[in-house]
Motif scaffolding. Structure first.
Motif, PDB file in Angstrom:
ATOM      1  N   ASP A   1     -20.355 -11.095  80.759  1.00  0.00           N
ATOM      2  CA  ASP A   1     -20.333 -12.380  80.634  1.00  0.00           C
ATOM      3  C   ASP A   1     -19.155 -12.874  79.806  1.00  0.00           C
ATOM      4  O   ASP A   1     -18.191 -12.040  79.584  1.00  0.00           O
ATOM      5  CB  ASP A   1     -21.341 -12.623  79.390  1.00  0.00           C
ATOM      6  CG  ASP A   1     -22.994 -12.383  79.997  1.00  0.00           C
ATOM      7  OD1 ASP A   1     -23.361 -12.850  81.009  1.00  0.00           O
ATOM      8  OD2 ASP A   1     -23.827 -11.389  79.120  1.00  0.00           O
TER       9      ASP A   1
ATOM     10  N   ARG B   1     -18.127 -15.280  76.757  1.00  0.00           N
ATOM     11  CA  ARG B   1     -18.649 -16.196  75.572  1.00  0.00           C
ATOM     12  C   ARG B   1     -17.733 -15.749  74.166  1.00  0.00           C
ATOM     13  O   ARG B   1     -17.323 -14.806  74.102  1.00  0.00           O
ATOM     14  CB  ARG B   1     -20.144 -16.037  75.224  1.00  0.00           C
ATOM     15  CG  ARG B   1     -20.344 -14.632  74.721  1.00  0.00           C
ATOM     16  CD  ARG B   1     -22.018 -14.556  74.443  1.00  0.00           C
ATOM     17  NE  ARG B   1     -22.077 -13.382  73.994  1.00  0.00           N
ATOM     18  CZ  ARG B   1     -22.646 -12.198  74.506  1.00  0.00           C
ATOM     19  NH1 ARG B   1     -22.910 -12.401  75.816  1.00  0.00           N
ATOM     20  NH2 ARG B   1     -22.796 -11.123  73.879  1.00  0.00           N
ATOM     21  N   ASP B   2     -17.732 -17.107  73.602  1.00  0.00           N
ATOM     22  CA  ASP B   2     -16.893 -17.036  72.236  1.00  0.00           C
ATOM     23  C   ASP B   2     -15.321 -16.488  72.468  1.00  0.00           C
ATOM     24  O   ASP B   2     -15.117 -15.906  71.543  1.00  0.00           O
ATOM     25  CB  ASP B   2     -17.555 -16.259  71.187  1.00  0.00           C
ATOM     26  CG  ASP B   2     -19.185 -16.804  71.062  1.00  0.00           C
ATOM     27  OD1 ASP B   2     -19.143 -18.065  71.017  1.00  0.00           O
ATOM     28  OD2 ASP B   2     -19.908 -16.087  70.850  1.00  0.00           O
TER      29      ASP B   2
END
Length: 230
Positions: free
Chosen positions: A166, A168-169
């Protein structure tokens, strides 16, 4: 009756004496030849003739010199075209961080030494002195510019894990989760994430990892990071 016996040798000697008497040396031509001989000797003294093996060796060295010079030029072009292999993190011996506890689980993180100025691999080495019945390993690679995943692997069997990726952030997140009913035997195991990044020596100081496990003694956990590039 027979005539007087011929003497061939005597006749030949007589003809030679006659020719010698008639011959008059060309003094001017002889003197010119002597002068040319002296000039050749003078040149020989100034530049002595080298033995054949020396001249052959010199010619071989000259050819070798041309080949070497050409090889250096080609090598220079190749080096200019090929990407330089700059350290992605700190020098070897100082770019591993992690934890080694008194318990059965320990770890360390390192940027692979084969990483270059366009591509890198982050290695997590996980060690356990006992079998694990549950394990989740997570690698977080900071988005430092044009960071894109190129793959991942682990030294344990692929069929024993579920893998997810993934973003993210501000991180690429690689996660390996041990499937239910599978175990991790005692030993040292590697989990690696691979990625491209912007050109130049990438600073891995913002990257980190963690691992959560279960053993017969109960839950275990380790975490760490990667030493920033110098």
């Amino acid at each position: 009756m027979t005539g007087p016996r011929r003497d061939p040798d005597g006749e030949l000697r007589a003809r030679l004496r006659e020719a010698a008497g008639v011959h008059r040396p060309d003094r001017a031509r002889i003197l010119a030849r002597v002068e040319r001989g002296r000039a050749a000797e003078d040149q020989g003294a100034a530049r002595p003739r080298l033995p054949d093996w020396v001249r052959v060796a010199g010619a071989t060295a000259a050819v070798a010199g041309v080949l070497v010079a050409g090889g250096c030029a080609v090598a220079s072009v190749v080096r200019d075209d090929a990407p330089a292999r700059h350290p992605v993190a700190a020098p070897p011996g100082s770019r591993e961080t992690g934890s080694r506890e008194a318990g059965p689980l320990w770890s360390r993180g390192a940027v692979d030494p084969h990483s270059n100025e366009f591509w890198a691999q982050s290695n997590i080495t996980l060690g356990t002195s006992t079998a694990l019945t549950a394990l989740t390993v997570e690698l977080r690679v900071a988005q430092t510019g044009s960071v894109t995943s190129t793959g991942a692997w682990r030294s344990l069997p692929a069929d024993d894990f579920t893998f997810t990726l993934d973003e993210r952030d501000g991180f690429l997140v690689y996660r390996w989760t041990l499937k239910e009913g599978r175990t991790v035997p005692a030993g040292e195991w590697v989990f690696a994430g691979q990625y491209n990044h912007g050109r130049g020596g990438r600073d891995a100081g913002g990257d980190r990892y963690s691992a959560a496990a279960t053993a017969a003694s109960g839950p275990l956990a380790v975490r760490g990071g990667f030493t920033p590039g110098g």
